[in-house]
Design a protein around this motif. Structure first.
Motif, PDB file in Angstrom:
ATOM      1  N   LYS A  92      73.217  21.998  71.877  1.00  8.71           N
ATOM      2  CA  LYS A  92      72.752  20.769  72.531  1.00  8.71           C
ATOM      3  C   LYS A  92      73.777  20.228  73.526  1.00  8.71           C
ATOM      4  O   LYS A  92      73.482  19.300  74.275  1.00  8.71           O
ATOM      5  CB  LYS A  92      72.459  19.696  71.481  1.00  8.71           C
ATOM      6  CG  LYS A  92      71.265  19.999  70.612  1.00  8.71           C
ATOM      7  CD  LYS A  92      71.112  18.910  69.560  1.00  8.71           C
ATOM      8  CE  LYS A  92      69.991  19.204  68.607  1.00  8.71           C
ATOM      9  NZ  LYS A  92      69.864  18.156  67.564  1.00  8.71           N
ATOM     10  N   GLY A  93      74.980  20.779  73.507  1.00  8.53           N
ATOM     11  CA  GLY A  93      76.029  20.284  74.391  1.00  8.53           C
ATOM     12  C   GLY A  93      76.630  18.974  73.915  1.00  8.53           C
ATOM     13  O   GLY A  93      77.219  18.228  74.685  1.00  8.53           O
ATOM     14  N   ASP A  94      76.506  18.692  72.628  1.00  6.13           N
ATOM     15  CA  ASP A  94      76.996  17.445  72.043  1.00  6.13           C
ATOM     16  C   ASP A  94      78.410  17.655  71.501  1.00  6.13           C
ATOM     17  O   ASP A  94      78.622  17.930  70.319  1.00  6.13           O
ATOM     18  CB  ASP A  94      76.043  16.987  70.935  1.00  6.13           C
ATOM     19  CG  ASP A  94      76.359  15.585  70.422  1.00  6.13           C
ATOM     20  OD1 ASP A  94      77.475  15.078  70.659  1.00  6.13           O
ATOM     21  OD2 ASP A  94      75.477  15.006  69.760  1.00  6.13           O
ATOM     22  N   ALA A  95      79.387  17.529  72.389  1.00  4.03           N
ATOM     23  CA  ALA A  95      80.777  17.797  72.021  1.00  4.03           C
ATOM     24  C   ALA A  95      81.291  16.828  70.970  1.00  4.03           C
ATOM     25  O   ALA A  95      82.054  17.220  70.080  1.00  4.03           O
ATOM     26  CB  ALA A  95      81.663  17.742  73.262  1.00  4.03           C
ATOM     27  N   GLU A  96      80.881  15.571  71.028  1.00  3.86           N
ATOM     28  CA  GLU A  96      81.358  14.600  70.047  1.00  3.86           C
ATOM     29  C   GLU A  96      80.865  14.965  68.645  1.00  3.86           C
ATOM     30  O   GLU A  96      81.624  14.958  67.684  1.00  3.86           O
ATOM     31  CB  GLU A  96      80.912  13.185  70.409  1.00  3.86           C
ATOM     32  CG  GLU A  96      81.460  12.145  69.455  1.00  3.86           C
ATOM     33  CD  GLU A  96      81.168  10.711  69.877  1.00  3.86           C
ATOM     34  OE1 GLU A  96      81.438   9.816  69.078  1.00  3.86           O
ATOM     35  OE2 GLU A  96      80.687  10.493  71.006  1.00  3.86           O
ATOM     36  N   GLU A  97      79.588  15.317  68.531  1.00  3.47           N
ATOM     37  CA  GLU A  97      79.043  15.719  67.228  1.00  3.47           C
ATOM     38  C   GLU A  97      79.726  16.987  66.728  1.00  3.47           C
ATOM     39  O   GLU A  97      80.088  17.087  65.550  1.00  3.47           O
ATOM     40  CB  GLU A  97      77.525  15.929  67.326  1.00  3.47           C
ATOM     41  CG  GLU A  97      76.882  16.387  66.041  1.00  3.47           C
ATOM     42  CD  GLU A  97      76.805  15.325  64.943  1.00  3.47           C
ATOM     43  OE1 GLU A  97      76.336  15.655  63.854  1.00  3.47           O
ATOM     44  OE2 GLU A  97      77.226  14.170  65.164  1.00  3.47           O
ATOM     45  N   ALA A  98      79.931  17.969  67.611  1.00  4.23           N
ATOM     46  CA  ALA A  98      80.618  19.202  67.216  1.00  4.23           C
ATOM     47  C   ALA A  98      82.018  18.884  66.698  1.00  4.23           C
ATOM     48  O   ALA A  98      82.456  19.431  65.686  1.00  4.23           O
ATOM     49  CB  ALA A  98      80.675  20.182  68.383  1.00  4.23           C
ATOM     50  N   CYS A  99      82.704  17.994  67.370  1.00  2.00           N
ATOM     51  CA  CYS A  99      84.052  17.590  66.965  1.00  2.00           C
ATOM     52  C   CYS A  99      84.036  16.923  65.594  1.00  2.00           C
ATOM     53  O   CYS A  99      84.874  17.210  64.737  1.00  2.00           O
ATOM     54  CB  CYS A  99      84.630  16.652  68.025  1.00  2.00           C
ATOM     55  SG  CYS A  99      86.284  16.027  67.667  1.00  2.00           S
ATOM     56  N   LEU A 100      83.061  16.031  65.367  1.00  2.00           N
ATOM     57  CA  LEU A 100      82.965  15.341  64.082  1.00  2.00           C
ATOM     58  C   LEU A 100      82.665  16.297  62.933  1.00  2.00           C
ATOM     59  O   LEU A 100      82.954  15.998  61.779  1.00  2.00           O
ATOM     60  CB  LEU A 100      81.886  14.262  64.145  1.00  2.00           C
ATOM     61  CG  LEU A 100      82.222  13.048  65.005  1.00  2.00           C
ATOM     62  CD1 LEU A 100      80.980  12.191  65.225  1.00  2.00           C
ATOM     63  CD2 LEU A 100      83.356  12.233  64.398  1.00  2.00           C
ATOM     64  N   LEU A 101      82.104  17.455  63.253  1.00  2.00           N
ATOM     65  CA  LEU A 101      81.771  18.447  62.236  1.00  2.00           C
ATOM     66  C   LEU A 101      82.904  19.441  61.992  1.00  2.00           C
ATOM     67  O   LEU A 101      82.766  20.353  61.196  1.00  2.00           O
ATOM     68  CB  LEU A 101      80.499  19.201  62.641  1.00  2.00           C
ATOM     69  CG  LEU A 101      79.227  18.370  62.557  1.00  2.00           C
ATOM     70  CD1 LEU A 101      78.119  19.010  63.358  1.00  2.00           C
ATOM     71  CD2 LEU A 101      78.825  18.170  61.103  1.00  2.00           C
ATOM     72  N   MET A 102      84.027  19.249  62.678  1.00  4.96           N
ATOM     73  CA  MET A 102      85.162  20.154  62.526  1.00  4.96           C
ATOM     74  C   MET A 102      86.281  19.504  61.726  1.00  4.96           C
ATOM     75  O   MET A 102      86.461  18.294  61.756  1.00  4.96           O
ATOM     76  CB  MET A 102      85.696  20.585  63.891  1.00  4.96           C
ATOM     77  CG  MET A 102      84.707  21.459  64.624  1.00  4.96           C
ATOM     78  SD  MET A 102      85.457  22.282  66.011  1.00  4.96           S
ATOM     79  CE  MET A 102      86.502  23.439  65.136  1.00  4.96           C
ATOM     80  N   GLY A 103      87.047  20.340  61.064  1.00  2.00           N
ATOM     81  CA  GLY A 103      88.183  19.850  60.299  1.00  2.00           C
ATOM     82  C   GLY A 103      89.155  20.976  60.041  1.00  2.00           C
ATOM     83  O   GLY A 103      88.928  22.119  60.428  1.00  2.00           O
ATOM     84  N   GLU A 104      90.237  20.633  59.392  1.00  2.00           N
ATOM     85  CA  GLU A 104      91.223  21.640  59.005  1.00  2.00           C
ATOM     86  C   GLU A 104      91.691  21.350  57.588  1.00  2.00           C
ATOM     87  O   GLU A 104      92.105  20.232  57.275  1.00  2.00           O
ATOM     88  CB  GLU A 104      92.412  21.636  59.959  1.00  2.00           C
ATOM     89  CG  GLU A 104      93.366  22.772  59.656  1.00  2.00           C
ATOM     90  CD  GLU A 104      94.374  22.988  60.753  1.00  2.00           C
ATOM     91  OE1 GLU A 104      95.550  23.134  60.404  1.00  2.00           O
ATOM     92  OE2 GLU A 104      93.992  23.019  61.926  1.00  2.00           O
ATOM     93  N   ALA A 105      91.595  22.352  56.740  1.00  2.00           N
ATOM     94  CA  ALA A 105      92.012  22.208  55.350  1.00  2.00           C
ATOM     95  C   ALA A 105      93.523  21.986  55.277  1.00  2.00           C
ATOM     96  O   ALA A 105      94.263  22.318  56.204  1.00  2.00           O
ATOM     97  CB  ALA A 105      91.610  23.451  54.559  1.00  2.00           C
ATOM     98  N   ALA A 106      93.962  21.449  54.176  1.00  2.00           N
ATOM     99  CA  ALA A 106      95.386  21.184  53.974  1.00  2.00           C
ATOM    100  C   ALA A 106      96.180  22.487  53.942  1.00  2.00           C
ATOM    101  O   ALA A 106      95.690  23.521  53.494  1.00  2.00           O
ATOM    102  CB  ALA A 106      95.596  20.425  52.670  1.00  2.00           C
ATOM    103  N   THR A 107      97.387  22.427  54.469  1.00  2.00           N
ATOM    104  CA  THR A 107      98.332  23.534  54.387  1.00  2.00           C
ATOM    105  C   THR A 107      99.604  22.996  53.756  1.00  2.00           C
ATOM    106  O   THR A 107      99.712  21.797  53.488  1.00  2.00           O
ATOM    107  CB  THR A 107      98.659  24.103  55.789  1.00  2.00           C
ATOM    108  OG1 THR A 107      99.349  23.095  56.534  1.00  2.00           O
ATOM    109  CG2 THR A 107      97.404  24.523  56.532  1.00  2.00           C
ATOM    110  N   GLU A 108     100.578  23.869  53.563  1.00  2.00           N
ATOM    111  CA  GLU A 108     101.854  23.391  53.028  1.00  2.00           C
ATOM    112  C   GLU A 108     102.505  22.388  53.972  1.00  2.00           C
ATOM    113  O   GLU A 108     103.212  21.495  53.541  1.00  2.00           O
ATOM    114  CB  GLU A 108     102.796  24.571  52.792  1.00  2.00           C
ATOM    115  CG  GLU A 108     102.373  25.454  51.643  1.00  2.00           C
ATOM    116  CD  GLU A 108     103.349  26.605  51.424  1.00  2.00           C
ATOM    117  OE1 GLU A 108     104.495  26.534  51.891  1.00  2.00           O
ATOM    118  OE2 GLU A 108     102.929  27.578  50.762  1.00  2.00           O
ATOM    119  N   ALA A 109     102.245  22.537  55.267  1.00  2.00           N
ATOM    120  CA  ALA A 109     102.891  21.684  56.272  1.00  2.00           C
ATOM    121  C   ALA A 109     102.110  20.424  56.621  1.00  2.00           C
ATOM    122  O   ALA A 109     102.680  19.483  57.166  1.00  2.00           O
ATOM    123  CB  ALA A 109     103.137  22.490  57.547  1.00  2.00           C
TER     124      ALA A 109
END
Length: 195
Positions: free
Chosen positions: A70-87
């Motif tokens: 859909k070209g909805d960059a804000e929604e795509a961003c809200l659906l992204m994350g990064e799991a915890a690492t040691e750092a």
């Protein structure tokens, strides 16, 4: 290989239209940069503002692919994350990092622009039906191959190949990874390997 990472990083090149149609030669970063100062310090994600179903990895992946189409960059961003690492603690896209002129928002706009044409089947629709097949989790991580994601009845792999020039199924290896952050699922990586 093109790798799209979550909130805490992004990958290499930014030219999504090198020699082939966008997906075939795409090399677009789409993750987000570092969280703003004071945000995410406890390791808990900011409550999501997206209405997407994050109860399952498959729901998050399907919603993310639909947002890209859909070209909805804000929604795509809200659906992204990064799991915890040691750092670093787990981080998820938030309204503050995904909207307006935030660096993450700008990076996501470029990534969505780079992948949108590749992920869009012909004929395009305003509201694509995207489904991801149930895939076994390894702990709090799920990897869903493009041939197990459907867009308007075609696999994402078929769609990417139809939008590419000179690629065969053996040349393409695309996987969308999802991770659980607190009690919700987010897309944490896109492996886009050509060759």
């Amino acid at each position: 290989m093109v790798t799209l990472t979550g909130v805490a990083g992004c990958s290499g090149d930014t030219d999504p239209a090198a020699d082939k149609k966008p997906a075939a030669a795409s090399s677009a970063p789409a993750g987000q940069g570092e969280a703003e100062e004071g945000e995410q310090e406890s390791g808990s994600p900011t409550p999501p503002s997206s209405a997407a179903d994050r109860a399952t990895a498959e729901g998050a992946v399907a919603a993310w692919v639909a947002a890209v189409i859909k070209g909805d960059a804000e929604e795509a961003c809200l659906l992204m994350g990064e799991a915890a690492t040691e750092a670093s603690p787990a981080k998820a896209g938030s309204p503050e990092t995904c909207a307006g002129d935030a660096p993450q928002a700008k990076q996501m706009e470029k990534a969505v622009e780079g992948f949108r044409e590749s992920f869009t089947p012909e004929p395009p629709t305003d509201d694509p039906k995207v489904e991801a097949a149930q895939t076994p989790a390894t702990g709090d991580e799920v990897v869903i191959p493009a041939d197990r994601i459907t867009v308007d009845g075609k696999t994402l792999e078929e769609v990417i190949l139809s939008n590419s020039t000179g690629l065969s199924p053996q040349d393409l290896n695309v996987n969308v990874e999802a991770g659980k952050i607190e009690d919700a699922w987010y897309v944490t990586n896109l492996d886009f390997d050509i060759g």
